[in-house]
Design an enzyme around this catalytic site. Sequence first.
Site, PDB file in Angstrom:
ATOM      1  N   ASN A   9     -27.412 -34.177  -7.110  1.00 42.40           N
ATOM      2  CA  ASN A   9     -28.861 -34.045  -6.965  1.00 42.40           C
ATOM      3  C   ASN A   9     -29.469 -33.868  -8.358  1.00 42.40           C
ATOM      4  O   ASN A   9     -29.335 -32.809  -8.970  1.00 42.40           O
ATOM      5  CB  ASN A   9     -29.148 -32.819  -6.073  1.00 42.40           C
ATOM      6  CG  ASN A   9     -30.627 -32.515  -5.969  1.00 42.40           C
ATOM      7  OD1 ASN A   9     -31.479 -33.312  -6.386  1.00 42.40           O
ATOM      8  ND2 ASN A   9     -30.948 -31.353  -5.412  1.00 42.40           N
ATOM      9  N   LYS A  11     -32.505 -33.751  -9.195  1.00 42.73           N
ATOM     10  CA  LYS A  11     -33.773 -32.996  -9.151  1.00 42.73           C
ATOM     11  C   LYS A  11     -34.828 -33.695 -10.036  1.00 42.73           C
ATOM     12  O   LYS A  11     -34.830 -34.916 -10.111  1.00 42.73           O
ATOM     13  CB  LYS A  11     -33.537 -31.547  -9.562  1.00 42.73           C
ATOM     14  CG  LYS A  11     -32.405 -30.904  -8.739  1.00 42.73           C
ATOM     15  CD  LYS A  11     -32.335 -29.427  -8.864  1.00 42.73           C
ATOM     16  CE  LYS A  11     -31.177 -28.908  -8.017  1.00 42.73           C
ATOM     17  NZ  LYS A  11     -31.082 -27.475  -7.970  1.00 42.73           N
ATOM     18  N   HIS A  97     -34.408 -29.227   1.149  1.00 37.90           N
ATOM     19  CA  HIS A  97     -33.754 -28.550   0.019  1.00 37.90           C
ATOM     20  C   HIS A  97     -34.485 -27.228  -0.236  1.00 37.90           C
ATOM     21  O   HIS A  97     -35.700 -27.150  -0.083  1.00 37.90           O
ATOM     22  CB  HIS A  97     -33.793 -29.437  -1.226  1.00 37.90           C
ATOM     23  CG  HIS A  97     -32.992 -28.857  -2.347  1.00 37.90           C
ATOM     24  ND1 HIS A  97     -33.487 -27.880  -3.175  1.00 37.90           N
ATOM     25  CD2 HIS A  97     -31.713 -29.063  -2.737  1.00 37.90           C
ATOM     26  CE1 HIS A  97     -32.542 -27.531  -4.036  1.00 37.90           C
ATOM     27  NE2 HIS A  97     -31.457 -28.236  -3.794  1.00 37.90           N
ATOM     28  N   GLU A  99     -35.475 -25.754  -2.782  1.00 36.71           N
ATOM     29  CA  GLU A  99     -36.609 -25.794  -3.717  1.00 36.71           C
ATOM     30  C   GLU A  99     -37.853 -26.321  -3.027  1.00 36.71           C
ATOM     31  O   GLU A  99     -38.979 -25.945  -3.356  1.00 36.71           O
ATOM     32  CB  GLU A  99     -36.227 -26.620  -4.955  1.00 36.71           C
ATOM     33  CG  GLU A  99     -35.322 -25.821  -5.886  1.00 36.71           C
ATOM     34  CD  GLU A  99     -34.262 -26.614  -6.613  1.00 36.71           C
ATOM     35  OE1 GLU A  99     -34.405 -27.841  -6.743  1.00 36.71           O
ATOM     36  OE2 GLU A  99     -33.268 -25.983  -7.049  1.00 36.71           O
ATOM     37  N   GLU A 169     -26.443 -24.216   1.122  1.00 34.25           N
ATOM     38  CA  GLU A 169     -26.748 -23.884  -0.259  1.00 34.25           C
ATOM     39  C   GLU A 169     -27.393 -22.513  -0.318  1.00 34.25           C
ATOM     40  O   GLU A 169     -28.610 -22.383  -0.132  1.00 34.25           O
ATOM     41  CB  GLU A 169     -27.711 -24.922  -0.852  1.00 34.25           C
ATOM     42  CG  GLU A 169     -27.170 -26.333  -0.857  1.00 34.25           C
ATOM     43  CD  GLU A 169     -27.826 -27.169  -1.935  1.00 34.25           C
ATOM     44  OE1 GLU A 169     -27.109 -27.592  -2.833  1.00 34.25           O
ATOM     45  OE2 GLU A 169     -29.047 -27.361  -1.889  1.00 34.25           O
ATOM     46  N   GLY A 175     -28.510 -23.025  -9.249  1.00 34.81           N
ATOM     47  CA  GLY A 175     -28.993 -23.053 -10.630  1.00 34.81           C
ATOM     48  C   GLY A 175     -28.856 -21.712 -11.340  1.00 34.81           C
ATOM     49  O   GLY A 175     -29.387 -21.523 -12.432  1.00 34.81           O
ATOM     50  N   SER A 215     -24.322 -24.028  -7.839  1.00 35.80           N
ATOM     51  CA  SER A 215     -23.488 -23.863  -9.028  1.00 35.80           C
ATOM     52  C   SER A 215     -22.064 -24.374  -8.842  1.00 35.80           C
ATOM     53  O   SER A 215     -21.102 -23.758  -9.303  1.00 35.80           O
ATOM     54  CB  SER A 215     -23.487 -22.394  -9.497  1.00 35.80           C
ATOM     55  OG  SER A 215     -24.804 -21.990  -9.804  1.00 35.80           O
TER      56      SER A 215
HETATM   57  P1  PGA Z   1     -26.964 -26.345  -8.761  1.00 33.57           P
HETATM   58  O1  PGA Z   1     -27.943 -26.993  -7.669  1.00 33.57           O
HETATM   59  O2  PGA Z   1     -25.636 -27.038  -8.656  1.00 33.57           O
HETATM   60  O3  PGA Z   1     -27.643 -26.573 -10.077  1.00 33.57           O
HETATM   61  O4  PGA Z   1     -26.848 -24.880  -8.440  1.00 33.57           O
HETATM   62  C1  PGA Z   1     -27.468 -27.350  -6.396  1.00 33.57           C
HETATM   63  C2  PGA Z   1     -28.603 -27.909  -5.566  1.00 33.57           C
HETATM   64  O5  PGA Z   1     -29.716 -27.373  -5.623  1.00 33.57           O
HETATM   65  O6  PGA Z   1     -28.441 -28.900  -4.831  1.00 33.57           O
END
Ligand code: PGA
Length: 253
Positions: A9, A11, A97, A99, A169, A175, A215
Amino acid sequence: MSKPLIAGNWKMNTNSHSSISLAKSIAAGCSESAGQSADVAVFPPFVYLGSVVQVLRSTGISVGAQDLYTEQKGAFTGEISASMLKDTSCVYVLCGHSERRHIIGESDRLVNAKVTAAINGGLLPILCVGEKLQQRQCDKTGEVVNTQLAEGLADLSAEKISGVTIAYEPVWAIGTGLTATPAQAQEVHFLIRQELSKKVGKQSAQQIRILYGGSAKPDNAADLMAEQDIDGLLVGGASLKADDFLRIIKASI
Ligand code: PGA
């Protein structure tokens, strides 16, 4: 069990140049054997989908979108429909997601409409669920995930649900560099599998891929993937470096 899915992803990152070079590096490093043992997909920003699709054509690596709108077409300024994504050769689409849920304010109801629109439009939705840190600390993880799952999949037939991928997640791991331990992730994946069994039956639920995201990195991918109910990874930050993403794919097969 079907092949694992390793999804990157991107983003709101990359630009017209770096999206192409990242896709090229991933394609160059993704050996045929890796491609046969795992499904690999990348999720660039909308505006770079077309060029990334061109680069990845006939590599076996799929392209997905990070979001979609619920309607097919019309006066919905700024939105992108399932049919447009399909027309651009997208295969997957992320729905809900964290976010989008927590920064943009998407509700379970809207997420459900997006999952439905994706299926009806011929895309493979990846429904994202996960608890916030405070919810975990109050022992609400199961409740939060079950609600997001129930509402996200509301009014969908067992057949349609069988075509959905789930991504667990935990919001506190996205992140942040904090990863759920394999045991913590497995516990929630098991619970998700149980809920899916109630909806589609035990056998079909075994075929639904449940990805872990938060992560995920080259050095924790193998341990996460060794868990019984972890069928793939949704990778954010580490998918922006071709080497890291390729190492994650290798570690996962
Ligand atoms: P990340 O993000 O690996 O940077 O923690 C995962 C995601 O939001 O899909």
